[in-house]
Write a protein that holds these residues in place. Structure first.
Motif, short mmCIF file in Angstrom:
data_model
loop_
_atom_site.label_atom_id
_atom_site.label_comp_id
_atom_site.label_asym_id
_atom_site.label_seq_id
_atom_site.Cartn_x
_atom_site.Cartn_y
_atom_site.Cartn_z
N MET A 167 -13.94 -5.73 -0.95
CA MET A 167 -12.69 -5.02 -1.33
C MET A 167 -11.28 -5.80 -0.97
N THR A 168 -11.37 -6.63 0.04
CA THR A 168 -10.23 -7.23 0.54
C THR A 168 -9.83 -8.45 -0.69
N ALA A 169 -10.60 -8.72 -1.40
CA ALA A 169 -10.31 -9.74 -2.41
C ALA A 169 -9.34 -9.08 -3.44
N PHE A 170 -9.10 -7.92 -3.63
CA PHE A 170 -8.19 -7.42 -4.72
C PHE A 170 -6.99 -7.14 -4.52
N SER A 171 -6.37 -7.60 -3.45
CA SER A 171 -5.20 -7.42 -3.23
C SER A 171 -4.28 -8.33 -4.05
N GLU A 172 -4.89 -9.36 -4.56
CA GLU A 172 -4.16 -10.27 -5.37
C GLU A 172 -3.63 -9.69 -6.69
N ALA A 338 -13.45 -4.61 12.08
CA ALA A 338 -14.64 -4.19 11.17
C ALA A 338 -14.11 -3.22 10.07
N LEU A 339 -13.16 -2.33 10.24
CA LEU A 339 -12.58 -1.73 9.24
C LEU A 339 -12.04 -2.54 8.04
N ASP A 340 -11.30 -3.67 8.55
CA ASP A 340 -10.76 -4.39 7.53
C ASP A 340 -12.04 -5.20 6.80
N ARG A 611 -3.12 2.25 9.00
CA ARG A 611 -3.12 0.64 8.74
C ARG A 611 -3.13 0.54 7.17
N GLY A 612 -2.48 1.63 6.40
CA GLY A 612 -2.42 1.38 5.17
C GLY A 612 -3.62 1.38 4.21
N GLY A 613 -4.62 2.34 4.69
CA GLY A 613 -5.98 2.02 3.97
C GLY A 613 -6.73 0.91 4.50
N SER A 614 -6.94 0.85 5.74
CA SER A 614 -7.56 -0.34 6.33
C SER A 614 -7.02 -1.49 5.88
N ASP A 615 -5.62 -1.51 5.78
CA ASP A 615 -4.80 -2.87 5.62
C ASP A 615 -5.41 -3.60 4.46
#
Length: 627
Positions: A167-172, A338-340, A611-615
């Motif tokens: 999911m971290t890839a979607f901040s773009e 880990a949450l990130d 953390r803003g929704g796991s940052d």
């Protein structure tokens, strides 16, 4: 293994490069991007080269006729044998990677007009992929039927989509909005069950999903789960020897890598059994035994390093003991990291251990064999034995008597006996729901997400629980941890117990037989000749931290006093201060693990929110800005 990403946004093809930078930890060996001439699709892959490290195997792969393009994350058991078979039948093969095999199989199926889901069901392995068909302008997305590898899809307001391994890839695509509606399911499971994720407009492909997207229209097929090819509970008289042979072949296939392979070990059966068979395979191949890794604790109640050391001496393995985090700041930092990696709330505290362990393992090997899946397939959890006790004895007592006994036991609600008696006080559905719901705080209104495939089948409670854990809990919990924690450091965990032949054999045996002479009866018999007797008979400690102690340390490190902790962690519950105090004291007492886990889940939920929704946004932004 790799990280994959892509989008159908015609004007945002350059965004895939940013997405891949957020996934760079998954594939440090190569980064590749492909965009079609009309910019209908952009595919990208960061590669961890574990099979065929040559440049010709870099991704995305393009078929020889230029029609198909593939971005693949995963491992296919026996891929070299299968590639050789394709070659004998005249198939053109450009490299010896798992991805090349999947590209060839998907291309042949689509061109012939046969079912790609049927073709994929014949493959044993762990994977997720995106395949583009240039002729039909069609995108295929897939996730393996056991749910070992992840794939997330972000639906854009204009009907286009992007997809990625994390999911971290979607901040773009802008800051993700948290989905508060997931909380009841999250608290019941300690994770967010697919297809929900914790972010609005972002879904996770469910295990076995094969999605076809063409001109904005989507339809889905299902890759058959290997267990579904047998009639559940039909005892096929599976012998220990037959099971051992299947697991050994799966181990041998998992060891077929063009890089160094290691194993996890412990005081239990699963990782130890895999390690023992890996040593047997290595000897047969004239190789040295694979190096081994174990987590070590200062507290002997949790430490398995002594047993692992003895085992590795017996097997001839070199052993690295990785020290578990102990200080408040260490535990807190590992949890946040880990949450990130997860991108959403996740409340199994063992993720802290696996995150630390994986970082150390990755310094020595690229591929590591694990015993994941043994408890779920072979009947390792105490809940299953509770189910058998209920089926064979307790359910035959008059229901009013069972309810009375449960009520009387309620004076000690933190006892394991009360949880069993409360579950057994009514019918099968009540027992299943209570024993599988991990939240013991009634005011949380935690709610299990039970697949329709389990409802109304008339299964025994123990069989239903094992099936539920295999199909829901395993992919959402342990397999998620293995993927995120391993790939965070460029480490590929391979899981031989989840080889499809092994899964089929395990599913053909009813829970009553798996539990007939204690937990994991069949598996224990199968692996007994490969392990020293003292190890086979030793009690299991499990890959678990001291949850109550960690809860107290992390909460006090983050929020300070017990009063501030109480007001923060329980702030969304409509309960009195006295009840909050009572729950907190039970949770940190060290005498009520169920309450400790429930409050840990509430704590993680609050950390995720703070953390803003796991940052999700800032974590990706930081990754995207990295050189």
């Amino acid at each position: 293994m790799c990280g994959i990403a892509g989008t159908t946004e015609p004007t945002r093809h350059k965004s895939v490069a940013v997405m891949l930078r957020a996934l760079a930890h998954r594939g440090p060996d190569h980064t590749g991007i492909w965009t079609d001439a009309d910019r209908k699709i952009t595919l990208g892959c960061v590669r961890l080269a574990t099979t065929d490290p040559n440049n010709v195997a870099n991704q995305p792969l393009i078929s020889s006729d230029r029609r198909f393009v593939l971005a693949f994350n995963g491992y296919i058991a026996g891929h070299r044998r299968l590639i050789a078979e394709l070659t004998r039948h005249g198939q053109t093969i450009s490299c010896q990677s798992d991805a090349e095999l999947v590209l060839a199989i998907m291309a042949r199926s689509i061109i012939k007009g046969t079912s790609p889901a049927y073709a994929l069901a014949k493959l044993s392995g762990q994977y997720a992929f995106a395949l583009w068909d240039n002729v039909q302008s069609c995108l295929w997305l897939a996730r393996d039927p056991l749910g070992i590898k992840p794939l997330y899809v972000h639906s854009h307001p204009n009907g286009q989509i992007s997809f990625a391994s994390e999911m971290t890839a979607f901040s773009e695509w802008g800051t993700m909005t948290r989905d508060q509606a997931i909380k009841p399911h999250y608290l019941a499971h300690l994770f967010v069950p697919a297809p929900q994720t914790g972010a609005l407009r972002v879904t996770q492909l469910q295990p076995g999903m094969l999605v076809r997207n063409q001109n904005g229209k989507t339809n889905a097929d299902l890759i058959a789960h290997p267990a579904k090819s047998v009639q559940h509970g039909r005892d096929l008289k599976v012998s220990p020897e037959r099971l051992r042979s299947a697991v050994r072949q799966s181990v041998a296939d998992a060891m077929d890598a063009d890089c160094t392979v290691g194993t996890l070990v412990s005081g239990g059966l699963d990782s130890a059994g895999v390690a023992a068979l890996a040593c047997d395979v290595a000897r047969e191949r004239g190789q040295s035994p694979p190096v081994a890794f174990v987590m070590g604790f200062d507290d002997p109640a949790y430490d398995e390093s002594v047993a692992a050391t003895k085992l590795c001496q017996y097997l001839g393995q070199s052993l690295y003991v990785v020290k578990a985090p102990a200080s408040s700041d260490e535990i807190h930092q590992e949890l946040c990291d880990a949450l990130d990696h997860v991108g959403g709330p996740f409340a199994n505290p063992s993720i802290v251990l696996l995150n630390r362990l994986s970082q150390e393992v990755s310094a020595h090997v690229k591929v590591c064999l694990s015993g994941d899946g043994g408890d779920e397939l072979f009947g390792g959890y105490p809940r299953y034995r509770a189910g058998r006790l209920y089926e064979t004895c307790w359910r035959h007592l008059p229901k009013p008597l069972r309810r009375l006994i449960a009520k009387l036991s309620g004076y000690r609600k933190n006892s394991k006996a009360h949880r069993f008696l409360a579950g057994a006080s009514d019918g099968d559905e009540h027992a299943f729901s209570l024993w599988n719901n991990r939240c013991v705080i009634a005011e949380c209104d935690a709610l299990l997400a039970v697949p329709e495939t389990l409802i109304g089948r008339g299964l025994a409670v123990s069989d239903a629980m094992m099936m539920f854990d295999r199909d829901v809990t395993l992919p959402g919990n342990q397999l998620l941890m293995s993927d995120r924690c391993g790939m965070a450091f460029g480490l590929e965990y391979r899981l031989p117990i989840l080889g499809h032949d092994v899964v089929r054999l395990a599913a053909s045996v009813p829970a009553a037989c798996h539990l007939g002479q204690g937990p994991k009866t069949l598996w224990r018999q199968a692996i007994a000749s490969d392990l020293p007797q003292w190890h086979v008979q030793s009690p299991k400690k499990g890959f678990n931290p001291p949850v109550a102690m960690w809860l107290s340390r992390v909460a006090r490190y983050r929020w300070g006093s017990d009063a501030d902790i109480r007001d923060t962690v329980f702030d969304e519950l409509a309960i009195s201060r006295d009840v909050k105090d009572a729950y907190w004291q039970r949770a940190i007492s060290g005498k009520d693990l169920d309450m400790a886990r429930s409050v840990w889940a509430l704590m993680v939920w609050k950390i995720w929110q703070e953390r803003g929704g796991s940052d999700i946004g800032s974590a990706i932004g930081n990754a995207a800005d990295a050189p």
